[in-house]
Enzyme design. Structure first.
Site, PDB file in Angstrom:
ATOM      1  N   GLU A 160       0.823  -1.205   0.000  1.00 54.21           N
ATOM      2  CA  GLU A 160       0.000   0.000   0.000  1.00 54.21           C
ATOM      3  C   GLU A 160       0.861   1.261   0.000  1.00 54.21           C
ATOM      4  O   GLU A 160       1.836   1.356   0.749  1.00 54.21           O
ATOM      5  CB  GLU A 160      -0.898  -0.015   1.243  1.00 54.21           C
ATOM      6  CG  GLU A 160      -1.844   1.155   1.367  1.00 54.21           C
ATOM      7  CD  GLU A 160      -2.726   1.009   2.588  1.00 54.21           C
ATOM      8  OE1 GLU A 160      -3.087   2.049   3.179  1.00 54.21           O
ATOM      9  OE2 GLU A 160      -3.043  -0.139   2.978  1.00 54.21           O
ATOM     10  N   GLU A 189      -3.713  11.037   3.378  1.00 47.58           N
ATOM     11  CA  GLU A 189      -4.359  10.345   4.495  1.00 47.58           C
ATOM     12  C   GLU A 189      -4.335  11.224   5.741  1.00 47.58           C
ATOM     13  O   GLU A 189      -3.356  11.902   6.026  1.00 47.58           O
ATOM     14  CB  GLU A 189      -3.661   9.019   4.797  1.00 47.58           C
ATOM     15  CG  GLU A 189      -4.345   8.210   5.882  1.00 47.58           C
ATOM     16  CD  GLU A 189      -3.734   6.821   6.074  1.00 47.58           C
ATOM     17  OE1 GLU A 189      -4.457   5.933   6.537  1.00 47.58           O
ATOM     18  OE2 GLU A 189      -2.543   6.651   5.759  1.00 47.58           O
TER      19      GLU A 189
END
Length: 297
Positions: free
Chosen positions: A162, A167
């Protein structure tokens, strides 16, 4: 019975992605765009997600109202255990959680329902139908992003490993850029030149260690995420995935490099990235073809 109130507009639960006029001019076979998410092939074959009209018979038309057709709508239980129910494209459309215009695509979390305590709130999670391979440059232009208590939006590239490009959680003000891999063979390079600050939590990118914290850089700008990001009119994120490694940059609305606006991105002029993971300390073999994921939890 205690009830959870609807999310108020004091918190922002909308993700809006912008098409610029230049980006629409750029759309042709060999340039990939996901509304404002442009993937330009550096090596190998490339393709696009969005254009005014596809010029190739085997190209998907992901422009404007066709944008969401280029994604699969994830409807399983949230793998991060968030208090959301990810809905189908039909439900998202009928509930007003997704929409498009000639200039942007919007996805939202339900902000109007009064729910019983502990009940899930409807949301949207998208996974690109096509994947990005080694040798790509991803550029995303966002007008606004979700923020607020208990809100967790993510723009990531994911396969077995990932890459988190955008984020944050709650009322966080600084974007976090993170890698998560399957073992302890991928590390941050302490000598790398970056504009971001390496997280002191962990330099090991192993998802099996320290609660899957991964190895992260924190953007030094307090307007790189959340309310401050939205108030400045959004901005642009870029991620390079090449044989040299993985690098991520970010700019506020008023400081986007002119070569991006001109449709000829030149990474050599962008300065140090906010985060970088050289292939010398985190091998390319960790990252197979990656899917683009938009997630609001």
């Amino acid at each position: 019975m205690a009830r959870t109130p609807a999310v108020t507009r004091d918190d922002d639960e909308t993700l809006e992605m912008r098409h610029s006029e230049q980006q629409r001019k750029m759309m042709r076979w060999g340039i990939v765009a996901v509304v404002v998410l442009i993937v330009l092939g550096i090596v190998g074959g490339v393709w696009y997600f969005m254009s005014n009209k596809a010029s190739s018979t085997d190209a998907s038309d992901c422009s404007n109202t066709g944008f969401f057709d280029c994604f699969d709508f994830f409807t399983s239980a949230d793998p991060t255990n968030g208090q959301v129910t990810f809905v189908s494209q039909d439900t998202a459309t009928s509930d007003g959680l997704i929409s498009t215009s000639s200039t942007s695509a919007i996805m939202m979390i339900d902000s109007t329902s009064n729910l019983a305590a502990g009940a899930n709130r409807n949301s949207v999670r998208l996974t690109s139908k096509k994947t990005m391979s080694l040798g790509s440059l991803v550029i995303g232009d966002f007008i606004r992003m979700p923020y607020g208590c208990a809100v967790w939006p993510v723009l990531t590239r994911e396969a077995t490993q990932e890459i988190d490009i955008v984020e944050g959680v709650n009322i966080q003000t600084n974007n976090q850029m993170t890698l998560h891999v399957k073992d302890d063979g991928c590390k941050m390079d302490s000598s790398a030149q970056t504009a971001g600050t390496a997280s002191t939590v962990d330099t090991d990118c192993d998802a099996n260690a320290d609660g899957n914290g991964g190895c992260a850089y924190i953007d030094q700008s307090a307007t790189s995420y959340g309310e401050g990001f939205n108030k400045q009119g959004g901005g642009v994120f870029a991620m390079s995935y090449t044989t040299d490694g993985i690098s991520i940059w970010a700019w506020g609305r008023g400081s986007i490099p002119s070569n991006i606006d001109d449709g000829a991105p030149d990474m050599s002029t962008w300065g140090n990235p906010g985060g970088t993971w050289p292939s010398s300390t985190c091998a390319n073999s960790y990252f197979t073809d990656q899917s683009i994921i938009f997630d609001m939890t």
